[in-house]
Design an enzyme around this catalytic site. Structure first.
Site, PDB file in Angstrom:
ATOM      1  N   GLY A  10       0.807  -1.214   0.000  1.00 20.57           N
ATOM      2  CA  GLY A  10       0.000   0.000   0.000  1.00 20.57           C
ATOM      3  C   GLY A  10       0.838   1.260   0.000  1.00 20.57           C
ATOM      4  CB  ILE A  12       1.818   3.913   4.875  1.00 20.72           C
ATOM      5  CG1 ILE A  12       0.957   5.178   4.959  1.00 20.72           C
ATOM      6  CG2 ILE A  12       2.844   3.890   6.003  1.00 20.72           C
ATOM      7  CD1 ILE A  12       1.718   6.471   4.954  1.00 20.72           C
ATOM      8  CE1 TYR A 144      -9.331   2.877   8.800  1.00 24.93           C
ATOM      9  CE2 TYR A 144      -9.569   5.236   9.171  1.00 24.93           C
ATOM     10  CZ  TYR A 144      -8.760   4.138   8.908  1.00 24.93           C
ATOM     11  OH  TYR A 144      -7.409   4.310   8.760  1.00 24.93           O
TER      12      TYR A 144
END
Length: 340
Positions: A10, A12, A144
């Site tokens: 991903g 990061i 989230y």
């Protein structure tokens, strides 16, 4: 060290893997997709394609590691808004798989949490022990935040009862090359295309934008800490910027003729709560690790715009390989005024 990085393909993760390998750590990536950058795949000694929801696979890889950096999860607002069930399964169940495996194997874990855990707390800036102020459970936005906070609670309990060593870090609006599905990359792409920059709401909501090189420097220091003490750290740039000012800065950084348009927040999801301000208190990580951000927003946007411009002729990436995310994919180029 032998380091397992979940979500290593991903945004990061790819930056972190490169940094860790450059420092001669032996890194294994676990992700649902292979790294997009050949440099990441070549530098890492191992890339395993799979999900953190696969308990057997997670257990196998954790047992081989000396440290786990757990980044895997659904973090793009349009994705977790479109697929809250998948978000909870990956971010909660998948993370618990990793945490349980680390606890059983006695392997320290560095866990990626989020500034979203603070919710709508009006007392700014937010220190790590600040209260969580959330909206109704009926608001999909908070799935989230809640999934990440639940994992933080689990790690703390595992430390108290099982002796787990861990560190939690909460990211604040990190941006840079490779970012997808956030306000900064959407603005940059819109500006380079010459189209209007679409600001949701009135544009006066603020965020604190942290360039990815600064965030990775902080993460490397956390990863290489000799002892993990169950501490939590904010990673972000405390300089507060309105979304409207961000749009103007992007237009300047790209030398674009784009205009700025305004669209209602209701275009995201019905009842999707907005967070008006988000500012981190970074005094803890500064005191413990001597870290503070060095990149200004102007410099970071210019660097990001230059890299994006250089890739304009490249083949566009396909839709993200996240269950339930297909419905959200077409909207990922739209700017978002919230999220990590």
């Amino acid at each position: 060290m032998e380091i397992l990085v979940t979500g290593g393909a991903g945004f990061i993760g790819a930056h972190l893997v490169r940094a860790l390998c450059a420092r001669r750590h032996r890194v294994t990536i676990l992700d649902i997709r292979r790294p997009a950058s050949p440099a990441s795949a070549e530098a890492a000694p191992g890339v395993r394609t799979g999900s953190v929801t696969d308990t057997a696979l997670v257990t196998e890889l954790v047992q081989r590691a000396e440290l786990v950096v757990h980044l895997a999860g659904i973090a793009e607002p349009l994705q977790y808004g479109a697929d809250p069930l998948g978000t909870m399964e990956v971010n909660l169940q998948g993370s618990l798989n990793v945490a349980r495996a680390c606890t059983a194997a006695g392997v320290p874990i560095v866990f990626a949490s989020t500034s979203e855990v603070y919710g709508q707390n009006p007392a700014l800036p937010w220190a790590e022990d600040a209260d969580r102020v959330l909206g109704s459970v009926s608001d999909v936005r908070w799935c989230y935040s809640t999934s990440k906070a639940a994992v933080e609670h689990y790690l703390a309990a595992a430390r108290r009862q099982r002796g787990l060593d861990y560190t939690v870090f909460r990211l604040f609006n990190v941006y840079g090359d490779g970012l997808r599905g956030r306000v900064v990359d959407a603005f940059v792409e819109q500006a380079l295309s010459g189209g209007p920059l679409e600001v949701h709401g009135d544009g006066r909501q603020t965020r604190s934008f942290c360039y990815v090189d600064d965030a990775i420097e902080a993460l490397v220091r956390l990863v290489e800490a000799p002892v993990h003490r169950g501490r939590t750290y904010n990673i972000g740039n405390p300089v507060e910027t309105t979304v409207l000012e961000l749009a103007r800065l992007v237009i300047a950084a790209t030398d674009s003729s784009s205009t700025i348009g305004f669209v209602p927040l209701s275009d995201l999801f019905d009842g999707f709560a907005e967070i008006r301000r988000r500012v981190p208190d970074i005094s803890r990580i500064t005191e413990d690790f001597g870290w503070s951000p060095r990149w200004t927003l102007v410099d970071g946007l210019q660097e990001m715009a230059a890299l994006a411009r250089a890739r304009r002729c490249a083949v566009a990436p396909g839709p993200p390989s996240v269950p339930g995310a297909a419905a959200a994919h077409d909207a990922l180029s739209r700017p978002l005024t919230h999220g990590d």
